[in-house]
Write an enzyme that holds these catalytic residues in place. Structure first.
Site, PDB file in Angstrom:
ATOM      1  N   ARG A  49       0.867  -1.189   0.026  1.00 56.20           N
ATOM      2  CA  ARG A  49       0.044   0.150  -0.009  1.00 56.20           C
ATOM      3  C   ARG A  49       0.877   1.276  -0.137  1.00 56.20           C
ATOM      4  NH1 ARG A  49      -5.022  -1.680   4.471  1.00 56.20           N
ATOM      5  NH2 ARG A  49      -5.335  -3.674   3.238  1.00 56.20           N
TER       6      ARG A  49
ATOM      7  N   ARG B 226       2.435   1.856  10.416  1.00 58.46           N
ATOM      8  CA  ARG B 226       1.784   2.342   9.102  1.00 58.46           C
ATOM      9  C   ARG B 226       3.122   2.245   7.777  1.00 58.46           C
ATOM     10  NH1 ARG B 226      -2.809   4.669   8.071  1.00 58.46           N
ATOM     11  NH2 ARG B 226      -2.715   5.698  10.596  1.00 58.46           N
TER      12      ARG B 226
ATOM     13  N   GLU C 191      -6.063   0.336  15.111  1.00 62.02           N
ATOM     14  CA  GLU C 191      -6.911  -0.516  13.989  1.00 62.02           C
ATOM     15  C   GLU C 191      -5.986  -1.788  13.730  1.00 62.02           C
ATOM     16  OE1 GLU C 191      -8.410  -0.850   9.627  1.00 62.02           O
ATOM     17  OE2 GLU C 191      -8.519   1.064  10.691  1.00 62.02           O
TER      18      GLU C 191
ATOM     19  N   SER D 120     -10.648  -5.277  10.140  1.00 60.62           N
ATOM     20  CA  SER D 120     -11.881  -4.789   9.422  1.00 60.62           C
ATOM     21  C   SER D 120     -12.506  -5.521   8.686  1.00 60.62           C
ATOM     22  CB  SER D 120     -11.036  -3.560   8.477  1.00 60.62           C
ATOM     23  OG  SER D 120     -12.103  -2.981   8.163  1.00 60.62           O
TER      24      SER D 120
ATOM     25  N   ARG E 232       2.043  -5.385  12.032  1.00 58.80           N
ATOM     26  CA  ARG E 232       1.340  -4.510  12.920  1.00 58.80           C
ATOM     27  C   ARG E 232       0.958  -5.081  14.215  1.00 58.80           C
ATOM     28  NH1 ARG E 232      -3.461  -0.371  11.292  1.00 58.80           N
ATOM     29  NH2 ARG E 232      -1.849   0.371  10.087  1.00 58.80           N
TER      30      ARG E 232
END
Length: 446
Positions: free
Chosen positions: A280, A295, A369, A372, A410
């Site tokens: 990403r 991130r 987070e 999802s 993460r």
């Protein structure tokens, strides 16, 4: 993608849904183009009907000519027949012109249609940003400690678990090396997730392409919205079929697996899981979370996807189940988390409903987070042309859902920070110890 008939019949609801998601869409242009297409299609149908009528009338007319004794009447009938024979060619030319107009309009319709978001479900709270997401529940307790907590960056340096500086040197910002027990911890979490989903939850494991063509990205809803987050791979002069993109989630490969196919109802539901490397750009996050593993541009993720029948209640049940799978993993790791119902403004274009899981990360002083879970109904299936034949033989679009099982590195943030000891060592969660051959801690090197 929404059904154009649904948009036509529920235009106000679609407008309200787009506004609730903070998404701008030119619905008036779409409906105007759709009206033009429908008019042209009516004209084309009228021309086809007339051609069919002529075909039916020419035979009886020729019979009347053959049986007509009056020369004057016979001559008139022959003139009528000659004119009738010329008419189909004229109608065919008219039809071709109308078809060309339809072909010119359809790309314009599709371009706008791809930007129309799915309206949020009625149980989704109204809100403009993630700050208005609603907490549904919490699990676990954050235990107080009597020593100063180190961040995962400090622990990683002390225990030689990863190398951020050399990662940046080699690959640029938001890059890293995992090394030693850091690499082993990363692999252990992924293996725990795959084993649980495959052997306990009954999902079919797949290895999927992470380099895909545009139709797969567009079909799963990552293009055109979200295009700025994807890495394009290839030569500058490549286009069309030659273009490839790195996927940001295994959802793309799993969902597009049966693109342009018709499944049988007996094959559903499909329960699919993959471990894949994800890429990403993190466009729009300049200056945010630039230190550490939160991130980053490249990571590994175990993703679960459901492809099921076109039944809203079944979709809702699967949404809760895939969410519970992720919660089960976090509970095995004994990581405190909270479950958040995303508000309308935080859903994105394709989701009817999305529920996030946020895991406690001491260095952030907050939940971050980590998962999802999305419910999409037939939005992706229409774009992917993913269908099934139901018990009556009717062909319908499938429903699709997806959720993270675990994303690493993460998830290493809460593991390292919550399992640390005063001396800087880190206990290995019990669920991961079998992947370390029984080793129970990552010790500080002398």
């Amino acid at each position: 993608m929404l059904d154009i008939k649904y948009i036509r019949e529920h235009a106000d609801a679609v407008r309200q849904g787009a506004d609730a998601k903070n998404i701008s869409v030119d619905l008036d242009t779409l409906l105007a183009l759709d009206g033009q297409r429908r008019t042209l299609q009516s004209q084309l149908q009228a021309l086809v009907t007339e051609q069919n009528l002529i075909s039916r009338e020419i035979g009886p007319l020729m019979g009347r000519i053959k049986n007509e004794a009056d020369p004057a009447k016979k001559a008139q009938l022959e003139a009528d027949a000659a004119a009738m024979r010329l008419r189909p060619a004229h109608l065919k030319a008219q039809g071709a012109a109308v078809e060309e107009q339809i072909r010119a309009i359809e790309p314009q319709i599709n371009a706008v249609l791809l930007t129309v978001p799915q309206p949020p479900d009625s149980d989704v709270p109204i809100g403009r940003t993630a700050a208005q997401n609603v907490e549904l529940r919490r699990w676990g307790t954050v235990q107080p400690v009597e020593f100063p907590l180190r961040s995962h960056v400090e622990l990683g340096q002390k225990l030689k678990l990863f190398d951020l500086e050399r990662g940046v040197k080699i690959a640029g910002s938001r890059s890293y090396f995992l090394q030693g027990c850091g690499a082993l911890l990363h692999q252990a979490v992924l293996r725990l997730a795959m084993d649980m989903m495959t052997f306990e939850k009954g999902f079919t494991p797949l290895t999927v392409p992470v380099l895909v063509k545009e139709p797969a990205m567009q079909g799963t809803g990552f293009f055109p919205a979200g295009r700025e987050q994807a890495y394009r791979v290839g030569e500058i002069n490549e286009s069309g079929e030659d273009e490839r993109f790195l996927t940001g989630t295994g959802e793309v490969g799993l969902t597009a697996l049966y693109m342009d196919e018709i499944l049988d109802h007996s094959q559903l539901p499909l329960k699919l899981v993959t471990q894949s490397t994800c890429f990403r750009r993190e466009a729009g996050t300049y200056g945010k979370d630039t230190t550490g593993l939160y991130r980053i541009h490249q990571f590994d993720k175990v993703e679960q996807v459901i492809i099921c029948k076109a039944d809203r209640q079944e979709s809702i049940r699967w949404h809760h189940e895939i969410l519970s799978n992720s919660e089960a993993l976090l509970q095995r790791l004994n990581l405190p988390y909270r479950v958040m119902q995303c508000c309308t403004g935080d859903l994105g274009p394709k989701n009817a409903s999305m529920i996030d899981i946020e895991t406690w990360m001491p260095s952030r002083g907050d939940f971050g987070e980590t998962h999802s879970a999305s419910r999409l109904y037939d939005f992706q299936a229409r774009r992917c042309n993913l269908r099934y034949r139901d018990e009556t033989g009717k062909v319908q679009y499938c429903h699709t859902l997806n959720n993270t099982v675990v994303a690493s590195p993460r998830i290493l943030i809460p593991i390292l920070e919550l399992y640390q000891n005063a001396d800087g060592s880190v206990r290995i969660p019990e669920a991961l110890q079998p992947f370390f051959h029984g080793r129970k801690a990552i010790e500080v090197s002398p």
